[in-house]
Design a protein around this motif. Sequence first.
Motif, PDB file in Angstrom:
ATOM      1  N   PRO A  92      -2.856  -0.425  -9.433  1.00 53.94           N
ATOM      2  CA  PRO A  92      -2.681  -1.821  -9.025  1.00 53.94           C
ATOM      3  C   PRO A  92      -2.464  -1.978  -7.519  1.00 53.94           C
ATOM      4  CG  PRO A  92      -1.361  -1.312 -10.966  1.00 53.94           C
ATOM      5  CD  PRO A  92      -1.878  -0.009 -10.462  1.00 53.94           C
ATOM      6  N   HIS A  93      -3.072  -3.027  -6.973  1.00 52.63           N
ATOM      7  CA  HIS A  93      -2.909  -3.361  -5.560  1.00 52.63           C
ATOM      8  C   HIS A  93      -2.698  -4.868  -5.464  1.00 52.63           C
ATOM      9  CE1 HIS A  93      -3.891  -4.072  -1.310  1.00 52.63           C
ATOM     10  NE2 HIS A  93      -3.645  -2.768  -1.124  1.00 52.63           N
ATOM     11  N   GLU A  94      -1.639  -5.253  -4.772  1.00 57.52           N
ATOM     12  CA  GLU A  94      -1.241  -6.667  -4.754  1.00 57.52           C
ATOM     13  C   GLU A  94      -2.344  -7.572  -4.232  1.00 57.52           C
ATOM     14  OE1 GLU A  94       2.374  -9.473  -2.946  1.00 57.52           O
ATOM     15  OE2 GLU A  94       2.393  -7.289  -2.685  1.00 57.52           O
ATOM     16  N   ARG A  95      -3.046  -7.147  -3.199  1.00 57.24           N
ATOM     17  CA  ARG A  95      -4.038  -8.030  -2.581  1.00 57.24           C
ATOM     18  C   ARG A  95      -5.446  -7.805  -3.141  1.00 57.24           C
ATOM     19  NH1 ARG A  95      -7.422  -7.936   1.900  1.00 57.24           N
ATOM     20  NH2 ARG A  95      -6.777  -5.827   2.464  1.00 57.24           N
ATOM     21  N   LEU A  96      -5.813  -6.538  -3.350  1.00 56.81           N
ATOM     22  CA  LEU A  96      -7.194  -6.221  -3.730  1.00 56.81           C
ATOM     23  C   LEU A  96      -7.405  -6.101  -5.235  1.00 56.81           C
ATOM     24  CD1 LEU A  96      -7.851  -3.512  -1.006  1.00 56.81           C
ATOM     25  CD2 LEU A  96      -8.679  -5.875  -1.006  1.00 56.81           C
ATOM     26  N   GLY A  97      -6.333  -6.165  -6.002  1.00 57.44           N
ATOM     27  CA  GLY A  97      -6.442  -5.971  -7.449  1.00 57.44           C
ATOM     28  C   GLY A  97      -6.257  -4.518  -7.824  1.00 57.44           C
ATOM     29  N   GLU A  98      -7.090  -3.638  -7.229  1.00 56.75           N
ATOM     30  CA  GLU A  98      -6.944  -2.202  -7.448  1.00 56.75           C
ATOM     31  C   GLU A  98      -7.255  -1.448  -6.163  1.00 56.75           C
ATOM     32  OE1 GLU A  98      -7.809  -0.723 -11.909  1.00 56.75           O
ATOM     33  OE2 GLU A  98      -9.596  -1.427 -10.872  1.00 56.75           O
ATOM     34  N   SER A  99      -6.618  -0.301  -6.025  1.00 53.57           N
ATOM     35  CA  SER A  99      -6.969   0.647  -4.976  1.00 53.57           C
ATOM     36  C   SER A  99      -7.226   1.995  -5.632  1.00 53.57           C
ATOM     37  CB  SER A  99      -5.857   0.741  -3.922  1.00 53.57           C
ATOM     38  OG  SER A  99      -4.643   1.175  -4.516  1.00 53.57           O
ATOM     39  N   VAL A 100      -7.664   2.962  -4.842  1.00 55.96           N
ATOM     40  CA  VAL A 100      -8.113   4.236  -5.389  1.00 55.96           C
ATOM     41  C   VAL A 100      -7.034   5.301  -5.228  1.00 55.96           C
ATOM     42  CG1 VAL A 100      -9.925   5.983  -5.344  1.00 55.96           C
ATOM     43  CG2 VAL A 100     -10.467   3.606  -4.737  1.00 55.96           C
ATOM     44  N   LYS A 128     -14.425   3.283  -1.274  1.00 53.09           N
ATOM     45  CA  LYS A 128     -14.285   4.339  -2.267  1.00 53.09           C
ATOM     46  C   LYS A 128     -13.291   5.417  -1.854  1.00 53.09           C
ATOM     47  CE  LYS A 128     -18.963   4.055  -4.219  1.00 53.09           C
ATOM     48  NZ  LYS A 128     -20.200   4.818  -4.485  1.00 53.09           N
ATOM     49  N   ILE A 129     -12.884   5.421  -0.602  1.00 47.03           N
ATOM     50  CA  ILE A 129     -11.982   6.469  -0.124  1.00 47.03           C
ATOM     51  C   ILE A 129     -10.570   6.214  -0.647  1.00 47.03           C
ATOM     52  CG2 ILE A 129     -10.965   7.555   1.907  1.00 47.03           C
ATOM     53  CD1 ILE A 129     -13.508   6.851   3.436  1.00 47.03           C
ATOM     54  N   PRO A 130      -9.995   7.186  -1.357  1.00 49.73           N
ATOM     55  CA  PRO A 130      -8.643   6.986  -1.891  1.00 49.73           C
ATOM     56  C   PRO A 130      -7.637   6.655  -0.794  1.00 49.73           C
ATOM     57  CG  PRO A 130      -9.656   8.894  -2.921  1.00 49.73           C
ATOM     58  CD  PRO A 130     -10.566   8.480  -1.801  1.00 49.73           C
ATOM     59  N   THR A 131      -6.730   5.791  -1.136  1.00 44.66           N
ATOM     60  CA  THR A 131      -5.634   5.459  -0.220  1.00 44.66           C
ATOM     61  C   THR A 131      -4.333   6.104  -0.680  1.00 44.66           C
ATOM     62  OG1 THR A 131      -5.245   3.421  -1.459  1.00 44.66           O
ATOM     63  CG2 THR A 131      -6.672   3.273   0.477  1.00 44.66           C
ATOM     64  N   GLU A 132      -4.378   6.740  -1.842  1.00 51.89           N
ATOM     65  CA  GLU A 132      -3.203   7.421  -2.383  1.00 51.89           C
ATOM     66  C   GLU A 132      -3.637   8.800  -2.856  1.00 51.89           C
ATOM     67  OE1 GLU A 132      -0.376   6.883  -6.279  1.00 51.89           O
ATOM     68  OE2 GLU A 132      -0.814   5.071  -5.131  1.00 51.89           O
ATOM     69  N   TRP A 133      -2.980   9.833  -2.321  1.00 52.13           N
ATOM     70  CA  TRP A 133      -3.353  11.206  -2.633  1.00 52.13           C
ATOM     71  C   TRP A 133      -2.177  11.960  -3.255  1.00 52.13           C
ATOM     72  CZ3 TRP A 133      -8.379  12.589  -1.816  1.00 52.13           C
ATOM     73  CH2 TRP A 133      -9.131  11.832  -0.899  1.00 52.13           C
ATOM     74  N   HIS A 134      -2.476  12.771  -4.285  1.00 55.93           N
ATOM     75  CA  HIS A 134      -1.481  13.654  -4.891  1.00 55.93           C
ATOM     76  C   HIS A 134      -2.111  15.039  -4.992  1.00 55.93           C
ATOM     77  CE1 HIS A 134       1.075  10.258  -6.270  1.00 55.93           C
ATOM     78  NE2 HIS A 134      -0.090   9.634  -6.380  1.00 55.93           N
TER      79      HIS A 134
END
Length: 531
Positions: free
Chosen positions: A451-459, A490-496
């Motif tokens: 979930p992303h507050e502004r975009l709906g979803e992020s990667v 398409k580039i992830p903004t959150e990495w684990h």
Amino acid sequence: MNGTERVGDLASAAAAQWGDREFVRFGELALSFAEVDRWSSAIAEDLVRHGVGAGDRVMMLLVNRLEVVAAAIASWKIGAIATPVVAIYRTHELGEIVKDSRPAAVLSTKMLGARHLADELECCLQAAGVEPKVRYVADPEDAGEAWSLLPGRDQVPAGGIQPPEPSAPEEECLRLYTSGSTSSPKGVRLHSPSVIFGGRQFNYRLGIGEADTGLALAPVAHIAGFLAACLVPLTTGASAVILPKWDVGEAVRVIDECKVTWSLGAAVFLKDLVEEYEKRRDEGLHVLTHYVSGGANTAPELIERADAIGMWAARTYGMTEASGVVTLAPKESSLERRAYWDGKLADNAEARILGADGAPLPAETEGVITIRGVQLLLGYTDQALNRAQIDDEGWFDTGDRGLVTDDGWMRIVGRTKDIINRGGEKFSSADIEHVLHRHPDVSAAAVFGVPHERLGESVCAYIVPRAEAEPPTPEQLTNFMESQDVARAKIPTEWHVVGELPRTASGKVQKHLLRAARDGDSSVDVAPIAH
């Protein structure tokens, strides 16, 4: 195929045709078609003696062993329903399976490593109020008052008992419980035409037959392992080698020693094999001839690397609900087709792609994949799932998105839930994973929307580094993605970066567990790696 064939007749027909030829090998032990037929008949006779018969479920809770194959065939001979269950399940899942299947016979082992496997099963039986007619163990030292020893491979039928007929072609003969990558186990009900077709399709498309040896590297209680170890040999005359568990070094040794010609399973197994062969290129090993790699998570680069070492490999699209086979590339397919498409529709299979309004879409238009054909399930044990996924015309909603060409080639873009909607732009998780798999220090990758507050979803991306590599940093991974000229969205903004990804018994990544770990569920063991 002949619609009047019964799966319960396969073993005796195979024994009559191939007799003393090797059917299956496990370690140093090899059994012929005639020996497996005789052993399964002895088990069938004992099941009938205990009152097990037509329509009863015979549950096998075992790791890879010959007993799974013999007990399944025995069940079919008396019209019972073979119900192999992967031993990866613990009481949480096993309790639901027992409650749903209510087995009349169970087969297990007292111990599995440190687990008291038979005790776990017994607890689930008692909780569900199920009293089997017979409880079998596979090892002599485990037999006792409550648990009988399964008739051994040297035992012959005593005679004097008239067994019931095998089930009719249109009746359930095999039940498999699949959790896939998103949900708790679902009971999949298969009949003779579906399972017989599933085995023969490898002959139709790849020419697998009497001269071939297959490797069952997935759990035999899973459709991929069951096909390699049981259904393909019974329907084509090929022999099979069963691995006790996945170990790439042992697999390569067995492939070389037994001159194995084909196998199938998840992309993770193919990846391990290709890397092992690349490291040992100068040893003159016999390379696995054909590998059928399931799932849209098979990177095109991996198929190309397999080709470079002399292995014919192909992406394919399969599921338990279709006896393992929805698409399969013909043997003569080009490398481009095998690497960038997910196979050609199997014989007798139809596909219909639906838009958001439920209407069929033209060829090569992306939408929700629905399929129908002889290989499809009779239905789930859960009627609610049947109503949700199978319409009145027999079309099965796969829950996957993709497209199909006019001549039947399919490309999967991911699960419906694996389509990320970022600010109105929709793209496939699998596409991003394919790019990440090109990174020289990445062993595995799983991507999904969060979930992303502004975009709906992020990667969000979970990365497993190669064992010999320094774990890449988020900045390095981002820079790599940018160097691959992918859309910035398409580039992830959150990495684990983690030690391993949770997987099903067949090797599929369980993204629902990754989502749970990300959301703070401490019961999910996904260990981060420090940079």
